[in-house]
Motif scaffolding. Structure first.
Motif, PDB file in Angstrom:
ATOM      1  N   TYR A   1       0.848  -1.196   0.000  1.00 19.89           N
ATOM      2  CA  TYR A   1       0.000   0.000   0.000  1.00 19.89           C
ATOM      3  C   TYR A   1       0.883   1.246   0.000  1.00 19.89           C
ATOM      4  N   ALA A   2       0.384   2.334  -0.534  1.00 16.40           N
ATOM      5  CA  ALA A   2       1.189   3.532  -0.791  1.00 16.40           C
ATOM      6  C   ALA A   2       1.400   4.366   0.478  1.00 16.40           C
ATOM      7  N   LEU A   3       2.068   3.786   1.460  1.00 18.34           N
ATOM      8  CA  LEU A   3       2.293   4.479   2.730  1.00 18.34           C
ATOM      9  C   LEU A   3       3.140   5.732   2.540  1.00 18.34           C
ATOM     10  N   ARG A   4       4.205   5.626   1.760  1.00 18.76           N
ATOM     11  CA  ARG A   4       5.085   6.784   1.582  1.00 18.76           C
ATOM     12  C   ARG A   4       4.355   7.932   0.911  1.00 18.76           C
ATOM     13  N   GLU A   5       3.579   7.629  -0.132  1.00 20.07           N
ATOM     14  CA  GLU A   5       2.845   8.680  -0.822  1.00 20.07           C
ATOM     15  C   GLU A   5       1.833   9.338   0.115  1.00 20.07           C
ATOM     16  N   PHE A   6       1.202   8.546   0.980  1.00 21.38           N
ATOM     17  CA  PHE A   6       0.269   9.117   1.949  1.00 21.38           C
ATOM     18  C   PHE A   6       0.994  10.026   2.939  1.00 21.38           C
ATOM     19  N   LEU A   7       2.152   9.588   3.408  1.00 15.46           N
ATOM     20  CA  LEU A   7       2.931  10.430   4.324  1.00 15.46           C
ATOM     21  C   LEU A   7       3.364  11.722   3.653  1.00 15.46           C
ATOM     22  N   ASP A   8       3.720  11.642   2.371  1.00 14.63           N
ATOM     23  CA  ASP A   8       4.197  12.830   1.665  1.00 14.63           C
ATOM     24  C   ASP A   8       3.070  13.822   1.383  1.00 14.63           C
ATOM     25  N   GLY A   9       1.877  13.310   1.065  1.00 18.62           N
ATOM     26  CA  GLY A   9       0.804  14.204   0.642  1.00 18.62           C
ATOM     27  C   GLY A   9      -0.401  14.258   1.539  1.00 18.62           C
ATOM     28  N   ASP A  10      -0.469  13.349   2.545  1.00 17.56           N
ATOM     29  CA  ASP A  10      -1.597  13.284   3.467  1.00 17.56           C
ATOM     30  C   ASP A  10      -2.921  13.196   2.711  1.00 17.56           C
ATOM     31  N   ASP A  11      -2.916  12.368   1.658  1.00 20.88           N
ATOM     32  CA  ASP A  11      -4.067  12.286   0.769  1.00 20.88           C
ATOM     33  C   ASP A  11      -4.574  10.856   0.709  1.00 20.88           C
ATOM     34  N   LEU A  12      -5.822  10.668   1.112  1.00 18.33           N
ATOM     35  CA  LEU A  12      -6.401   9.330   1.166  1.00 18.33           C
ATOM     36  C   LEU A  12      -6.518   8.688  -0.212  1.00 18.33           C
ATOM     37  N   VAL A  13      -6.669   9.501  -1.253  1.00 16.30           N
ATOM     38  CA  VAL A  13      -6.751   8.951  -2.608  1.00 16.30           C
ATOM     39  C   VAL A  13      -5.519   8.112  -2.915  1.00 16.30           C
ATOM     40  N   ASP A  14      -4.347   8.567  -2.465  1.00 14.67           N
ATOM     41  CA  ASP A  14      -3.117   7.831  -2.755  1.00 14.67           C
ATOM     42  C   ASP A  14      -3.132   6.422  -2.175  1.00 14.67           C
ATOM     43  N   LEU A  15      -3.718   6.255  -1.004  1.00 14.63           N
ATOM     44  CA  LEU A  15      -3.761   4.932  -0.382  1.00 14.63           C
ATOM     45  C   LEU A  15      -4.691   3.975  -1.121  1.00 14.63           C
ATOM     46  N   LEU A  16      -5.777   4.502  -1.660  1.00 14.75           N
ATOM     47  CA  LEU A  16      -6.779   3.639  -2.271  1.00 14.75           C
ATOM     48  C   LEU A  16      -6.446   3.275  -3.711  1.00 14.75           C
ATOM     49  N   VAL A  17      -5.692   4.140  -4.399  1.00 18.13           N
ATOM     50  CA  VAL A  17      -5.197   3.763  -5.725  1.00 18.13           C
ATOM     51  C   VAL A  17      -4.111   2.701  -5.540  1.00 18.13           C
ATOM     52  N   GLY A  18      -4.229   1.609  -6.271  1.00 16.98           N
ATOM     53  CA  GLY A  18      -3.254   0.529  -6.155  1.00 16.98           C
ATOM     54  C   GLY A  18      -3.584  -0.502  -5.104  1.00 16.98           C
ATOM     55  N   ALA A  19      -4.766  -0.425  -4.491  1.00 21.84           N
ATOM     56  CA  ALA A  19      -5.123  -1.345  -3.406  1.00 21.84           C
ATOM     57  C   ALA A  19      -5.711  -2.669  -3.894  1.00 21.84           C
ATOM     58  N   GLU A  20      -5.898  -2.817  -5.200  1.00 20.52           N
ATOM     59  CA  GLU A  20      -6.345  -4.082  -5.820  1.00 20.52           C
ATOM     60  C   GLU A  20      -7.673  -4.592  -5.261  1.00 20.52           C
ATOM     61  N   GLY A  21      -8.581  -3.681  -4.964  1.00 19.91           N
ATOM     62  CA  GLY A  21      -9.897  -4.086  -4.499  1.00 19.91           C
ATOM     63  C   GLY A  21      -9.914  -4.665  -3.107  1.00 19.91           C
ATOM     64  N   THR A  22      -8.877  -4.420  -2.307  1.00 19.15           N
ATOM     65  CA  THR A  22      -8.805  -4.967  -0.951  1.00 19.15           C
ATOM     66  C   THR A  22      -9.263  -3.976   0.114  1.00 19.15           C
ATOM     67  N   LEU A  23      -9.446  -2.711  -0.259  1.00 19.62           N
ATOM     68  CA  LEU A  23      -9.908  -1.695   0.690  1.00 19.62           C
ATOM     69  C   LEU A  23     -11.279  -1.147   0.319  1.00 19.62           C
ATOM     70  N   GLY A  24     -11.691  -1.320  -0.908  1.00 15.83           N
ATOM     71  CA  GLY A  24     -12.978  -0.830  -1.371  1.00 15.83           C
ATOM     72  C   GLY A  24     -13.192  -1.232  -2.813  1.00 15.83           C
ATOM     73  N   ILE A  25     -14.437  -1.109  -3.241  1.00 17.32           N
ATOM     74  CA  ILE A  25     -14.802  -1.421  -4.620  1.00 17.32           C
ATOM     75  C   ILE A  25     -15.046  -0.109  -5.354  1.00 17.32           C
ATOM     76  N   LEU A  26     -14.246   0.155  -6.363  1.00 16.44           N
ATOM     77  CA  LEU A  26     -14.356   1.388  -7.124  1.00 16.44           C
ATOM     78  C   LEU A  26     -15.624   1.390  -7.971  1.00 16.44           C
ATOM     79  N   LEU A  27     -16.305   2.549  -7.997  1.00 16.49           N
ATOM     80  CA  LEU A  27     -17.450   2.746  -8.873  1.00 16.49           C
ATOM     81  C   LEU A  27     -17.116   3.670 -10.038  1.00 16.49           C
ATOM     82  N   ALA A  28     -16.347   4.718  -9.748  1.00 13.90           N
ATOM     83  CA  ALA A  28     -15.987   5.689 -10.782  1.00 13.90           C
ATOM     84  C   ALA A  28     -14.777   6.475 -10.295  1.00 13.90           C
ATOM     85  N   ALA A  29     -14.155   7.207 -11.214  1.00 12.53           N
ATOM     86  CA  ALA A  29     -13.006   8.049 -10.875  1.00 12.53           C
ATOM     87  C   ALA A  29     -13.012   9.277 -11.758  1.00 12.53           C
TER      88      ALA A  29
END
Length: 528
Positions: A220-248
């Motif tokens: 998971y994108a821990l470093r990107e989250f630390l750098d930007g404090d942005d939840l979007v960064d954590l959910l991109v790349g999560a392979e459907g393990t944190l949520g099911i995407l509907l749209a972007a």
């Protein structure tokens, strides 16, 4: 749109509140038991959502009943993130929208293909610069969920950089729309802020242990989250393990007026690391490799027309872009001069037809491997390793030694400029010990990647195949943060369990095969 189930009318009844289609017959389940990779799992059922409310109802039911949900788009993923036990979730036509969201923005449904979005962007003079070759089949659900990439990532980065907002359903069945730069107005599940505080307390450790790679789709994108404090960064790349995407909502860039291609024929793959070290700092839009295994399948007259020697050990495709054609030509000439000490030959192309012809060699690589090497089977089990660019030469040398020790020929191609090569061993499944050889090569490759400071996925994700190696790549402290994040977003552990994070006892080759001579993936192959 998303996958279409061709097995006829629905053959079962879904959970309460789910108004989409529900299949439990063997034909439908078998169709979704495999993707473009080498792992196969028979699902319990196949659910096709017709509206966001179907996804909400399905996830609430799954959490209550403990049933795994496996989200799936175009079926192009290779490491097994789109197959598994439980219910495979696919998306109907209502999720295939591509809408103009203002200058330089598109809103895309989870079931829309990248090609459909690219066509809309191009029509308006824009483009989405991350252009995997699987775009005709790859859906936005898969692209966002794997932090997908492609040939132009060396200049433009991976999908994460271009995602402005996501609309998703979490493991608790709650629907959330998350935008970049939301500040304190973040709609996160209970426990998220406490998890984030623990992560920030370990920030120095996380940064010190983060692999020094230029792209990554593992963990998971821990470093990107630390750098930007942005939840979007954590959910991109999560392979459907944190949520099911509907749209972007995605950002675009303007299309360049001109482009040209420098072809660099390599005398040996030993020259690859040096050539990339010279070319990457010059800012090319692509820096791609095709090796001699794949070049051998290109008709000799096509190679000759492009100026590629018959005995080239590999070929680099280096793209220059700009608004002035003369400047593009001058750039290509300067790059050719810079790389000449490591090249067997160079050639420059600017005619659109010539560019298209050469790019077909690269974009059809996985398709050729899947269809033209019988009785050998192209197996993608070490196909997405990424190492620091400075370690690329050592990686190629070490991997060739590993493959030779187990008598496995392989094709090397992909994103050399990012240190991310797709290495596809060509396995003779008539060998009685082929499974033993596959496991030995996989284990030795993991050790080499760890030693060189890389990860096992530059753009395809961990899937089921690589999840068991996560702790060897990242270490126990970072994996503990991964697990904490997963527990917050998916407390019932029903979102793609066994993907990204392993379940107890999981083996990387669970679900491998069977294969027969001439086997090919049942879905369009991922040709990123």
């Amino acid at each position: 749109m998303g996958e279409e189930v061709a097995a006829g009318p629905a053959t079962g009844k879904g959970p309460s509140g789910f108004r989409g289609a529900w299949w439990t017959d063997v034909a439908a389940r078998e169709r979704f038991a495999a993707g473009s990779g080498i792992l196969r799992w028979m699902p319990r059922a196949v659910a096709e959502a017709h509206a966001p409310e179907d996804v909400v109802a399905l996830l609430r039911w799954a959490a209550a009943e403990g049933v795994p949900i496996v989200p799936r788009g175009g079926g192009t993923a290779m490491p097994g993130s789109n197959v598994g036990p439980g219910v495979v979730l696919v998306f109907g036509p209502g999720f295939a929208q591509v809408e103009w969201a203002g200058p330089g923005r598109l809103r895309v449904g989870v079931g829309a293909t990248l090609a459909a979005a690219q066509a809309e962007a191009n029509r308006r003079g824009w483009r989405f610069p991350v252009d995997p070759s699987s775009a005709p089949w790859c859906t936005w659900g898969g692209a966002v969920s794997t932090n997908a990439a492609g040939p132009r990532t060396v200049r433009f980065g991976s999908v994460r950089r271009w995602v402005e907002a996501i609309d998703l359903v979490g493991g608790d069945g709650g629907r959330r729309v998350l935008r970049r730069d939301a500040g304190g107005a973040v709609d996160a599940p209970t426990g998220f802020h406490a998890w984030a505080a623990r992560l920030r307390a370990d920030a120095a450790l996380v940064r010190s242990r983060w692999p020094r790679v230029t792209k990554n789709s593992s963990g998971y994108a821990l470093r990107e989250f630390l750098d930007g404090d942005d939840l979007v960064d954590l959910l991109v790349g999560a392979e459907g393990t944190l949520g099911i995407l509907l749209a972007a909502e995605i950002a675009l860039t303007r299309r360049p007026a001109h482009e040209g291609l420098l072809l660099v024929a390599l005398p040996d793959l030993e020259a690859l690391g040096s050539a990339v070290a010279v070319l990457r700092p010059l800012g090319p839009a692509t820096l791609e490799l095709i090796d001699d295994v794949l070049l051998a399948r290109v008709p000799s007259e096509e190679r000759a027309a492009a100026g590629v020697p018959a005995d080239a050990a590999g070929l680099l495709l280096v793209t220059a872009e700009g608004e002035d054609e003369v400047a593009v030509r001058a750039t290509l000439a300067a790059w050719a001069d810079a790389v000449r000490p490591w090249a067997a030959a160079t050639a420059t192309l600017t005619a659109p037809a010539a560019l298209a012809a050469v790019w077909r060699w690269r974009r059809h690589a996985s398709l050729r491997l899947a269809t033209e090497y019988a009785p050998r089977v192209s197996m993608q089990f070490i196909e997405d390793c990424v190492v620091p660019v400075a370690a690329l030469g050592a990686f190629v040398r070490g991997l060739r030694d590993i493959l030779a020790a187990h008598e496995l020929p392989a094709a090397f191609f992909g994103h050399a400029g990012d240190g991310n090569l797709h290495v596809n061993p060509l396995v003779d499944v008539r060998r009685p010990d082929w499974r033993t050889a596959v496991r030995a090569v996989l284990e030795a490759t993991v050790e080499q990647v760890v030693r060189l400071g890389g990860t096992l996925s530059g753009e395809h994700g961990d899937g089921r195949l690589r999840a068991p190696y996560l702790e060897r790549i990242w270490g126990p402290e970072l994996v503990a943060h991964f697990r904490g994040l997963k527990a917050v977003w998916d407390p019932a552990n029903v979102l793609n369990p066994g993907v990204k994070l392993p379940v107890p006892g999981q083996d990387p080759l669970d679900g491998l095969g069977p294969f027969e001579t001439g086997w090919r993936p049942p879905r369009p192959v991922d040709v990123a």
